[in-house]
Write a protein that holds these residues in place. Sequence first.
Motif: not given
Length: 158
Positions: A55-80
């Motif tokens: 959970f924690e790693a996916n959450q942080i990876a999702g936040v980083v992806s959001l910050q970088k504007g990588l919204f599809e990646n963010a969705l993937d991490y946050l969905d997990r």
Amino acid sequence: MPPQHFNTGWVLCNMGKAFMENVKYQEAATFLQQGNPEKALEVCKKILAKEPKSFEANQIAGVVSLQKGLFENALDYLDRALKVDNQNVRIWSNLSLAFSGLKRFKDAHLSADKAISLNSQFPEALYNKATIYIKEERLNDAIEYLDKFIQLKPDHYL
């Protein structure tokens, strides 16, 4: 190992794994807080290679992806992360940002609404809801949520 100790060994082994994952998660969180999202993502990817459901790693990876504007990646991490804890207000709030970034406004509203339903006092969800309305040029609706946000965080400068 005597049979009566087998379960004890298994439990201790899993406790050790959980502890090490938590240490790595804390390392990723520290990198993120220090303004080093690339290093945080690197740590998260190492965790996720061993524990894809972290959970924690996916959450942080999702936040980083959001910050970088990588919204599809963010969705993937946050969905997990959501599959591990679907009642987490922060995940739903961040999902609203990812959907909004992709101009999937219906999904963005649904995610923001879910976050608000989980915790109506969570200011980020209210702010995210307002920004979705702003992107849709529905300014009167945005003002309603900005007012709620300001009531919760009167010292916050937009």
